[in-house]
Write a protein that holds these residues in place. Sequence first.
Motif, PDB file in Angstrom:
ATOM      1  N   PHE A   1      -0.768 -20.416   5.028  1.00  0.00           N
ATOM      2  CA  PHE A   1      -0.784 -21.722   5.673  1.00  0.00           C
ATOM      3  C   PHE A   1      -2.014 -22.528   5.246  1.00  0.00           C
ATOM      4  N   TYR A   2      -3.096 -21.831   4.925  1.00  0.00           N
ATOM      5  CA  TYR A   2      -4.355 -22.467   4.544  1.00  0.00           C
ATOM      6  C   TYR A   2      -4.512 -22.595   3.030  1.00  0.00           C
ATOM      7  N   GLY A   3      -3.443 -22.377   2.280  1.00  0.00           N
ATOM      8  CA  GLY A   3      -3.504 -22.434   0.823  1.00  0.00           C
ATOM      9  C   GLY A   3      -3.549 -21.026   0.245  1.00  0.00           C
ATOM     10  N   PRO A   4      -3.675 -20.901  -1.067  1.00  0.00           N
ATOM     11  CA  PRO A   4      -3.730 -19.572  -1.674  1.00  0.00           C
ATOM     12  C   PRO A   4      -5.049 -18.881  -1.342  1.00  0.00           C
ATOM     13  N   LEU A   5      -4.944 -17.673  -0.802  1.00  0.00           N
ATOM     14  CA  LEU A   5      -6.127 -16.897  -0.423  1.00  0.00           C
ATOM     15  C   LEU A   5      -6.020 -15.478  -0.971  1.00  0.00           C
ATOM     16  N   PRO A   6      -7.155 -14.900  -1.378  1.00  0.00           N
ATOM     17  CA  PRO A   6      -7.133 -13.507  -1.825  1.00  0.00           C
ATOM     18  C   PRO A   6      -7.077 -12.569  -0.622  1.00  0.00           C
ATOM     19  N   ALA A   7      -6.017 -11.772  -0.562  1.00  0.00           N
ATOM     20  CA  ALA A   7      -5.820 -10.825   0.536  1.00  0.00           C
ATOM     21  C   ALA A   7      -6.049  -9.405   0.036  1.00  0.00           C
ATOM     22  N   VAL A   8      -6.573  -8.553   0.913  1.00  0.00           N
ATOM     23  CA  VAL A   8      -6.824  -7.154   0.575  1.00  0.00           C
ATOM     24  C   VAL A   8      -5.845  -6.283   1.350  1.00  0.00           C
ATOM     25  N   PHE A   9      -5.106  -5.480   0.600  1.00  0.00           N
ATOM     26  CA  PHE A   9      -4.164  -4.529   1.172  1.00  0.00           C
ATOM     27  C   PHE A   9      -4.602  -3.118   0.806  1.00  0.00           C
ATOM     28  N   THR A  10      -4.309  -2.158   1.690  1.00  0.00           N
ATOM     29  CA  THR A  10      -4.498  -0.750   1.348  1.00  0.00           C
ATOM     30  C   THR A  10      -3.129  -0.092   1.267  1.00  0.00           C
ATOM     31  N   ILE A  11      -3.008   0.854   0.345  1.00  0.00           N
ATOM     32  CA  ILE A  11      -1.760   1.569   0.137  1.00  0.00           C
ATOM     33  C   ILE A  11      -2.084   3.057   0.162  1.00  0.00           C
ATOM     34  N   ASP A  12      -1.451   3.801   1.066  1.00  0.00           N
ATOM     35  CA  ASP A  12      -1.691   5.243   1.097  1.00  0.00           C
ATOM     36  C   ASP A  12      -0.730   5.948   0.148  1.00  0.00           C
ATOM     37  N   LYS A  13      -0.811   7.281   0.091  1.00  0.00           N
ATOM     38  CA  LYS A  13       0.042   8.013  -0.858  1.00  0.00           C
ATOM     39  C   LYS A  13       1.517   7.965  -0.484  1.00  0.00           C
ATOM     40  N   ASN A  14       1.847   7.627   0.761  1.00  0.00           N
ATOM     41  CA  ASN A  14       3.245   7.468   1.180  1.00  0.00           C
ATOM     42  C   ASN A  14       3.729   6.030   1.013  1.00  0.00           C
ATOM     43  N   GLU A  15       2.928   5.219   0.366  1.00  0.00           N
ATOM     44  CA  GLU A  15       3.208   3.800   0.115  1.00  0.00           C
ATOM     45  C   GLU A  15       3.313   2.971   1.395  1.00  0.00           C
ATOM     46  N   ASN A  16       2.577   3.361   2.423  1.00  0.00           N
ATOM     47  CA  ASN A  16       2.435   2.521   3.618  1.00  0.00           C
ATOM     48  C   ASN A  16       1.380   1.473   3.298  1.00  0.00           C
ATOM     49  N   ILE A  17       1.737   0.240   3.491  1.00  0.00           N
ATOM     50  CA  ILE A  17       0.871  -0.869   3.106  1.00  0.00           C
ATOM     51  C   ILE A  17       0.355  -1.559   4.359  1.00  0.00           C
ATOM     52  N   GLU A  18      -0.956  -1.810   4.353  1.00  0.00           N
ATOM     53  CA  GLU A  18      -1.579  -2.466   5.499  1.00  0.00           C
ATOM     54  C   GLU A  18      -2.488  -3.584   5.002  1.00  0.00           C
ATOM     55  N   LEU A  19      -2.323  -4.743   5.597  1.00  0.00           N
ATOM     56  CA  LEU A  19      -3.203  -5.864   5.297  1.00  0.00           C
ATOM     57  C   LEU A  19      -4.515  -5.647   6.024  1.00  0.00           C
ATOM     58  N   LYS A  20      -5.618  -5.626   5.278  1.00  0.00           N
ATOM     59  CA  LYS A  20      -6.936  -5.426   5.880  1.00  0.00           C
ATOM     60  C   LYS A  20      -7.661  -6.734   6.163  1.00  0.00           C
ATOM     61  N   GLY A  21      -7.371  -7.761   5.403  1.00  0.00           N
ATOM     62  CA  GLY A  21      -8.020  -9.040   5.655  1.00  0.00           C
ATOM     63  C   GLY A  21      -7.991  -9.940   4.437  1.00  0.00           C
TER      64      GLY A  21
END
Length: 157
Positions: free
Chosen positions: A98-118
């Motif tokens: 909503f605020y334009g293009p922003l760099p987001a950080v995701f973590t991916i575990d070995k089971n491919e569960n993805i979580e947005l960290k910020g």
Amino acid sequence: MNNISYKNFFINYGIFVLIITVFIGLLIYPIKAGQKAWAKQLKSDIEFVLDEAEPNSWMVGNQIKIKNPFSMSAVCYEARNRKTGDTYKTILIKIQTFYGPLPAVFTIDKNENIELKGFVSLHGRIAENMKNNLTNKRLEYWKSKIPEIIKQGDKND
């Protein structure tokens, strides 16, 4: 007479090729010289976001090369959670918000569960609202794309 004109042509051609080669070298050198600093800053940005999300819990390691078109807007690093000892992959990717293009950080575990960290450049209450907005279609799109990006990067590594 003919030999002299050929000689002048090849001398002029050699000078022209030399000038073009030096010019291209001058264009490429700053890019190559800045890649290490660029990678170091991206790693620092990922560490900052992870530390903001979970203080003193993460250690970011080596870069994982992404050898596909996403490498222009994404970077991937190994990360280890200090508390659990688990290894993760972290990906910093520019996403439209909503605020334009922003760099987001995701973590991916070995089971491919993805979580947005910020988000790298978004902090505080606005960042929390965006992280907690699970109905955001753009975030869901990127969460579905990230495993494909990581696999392509691993395959070609």
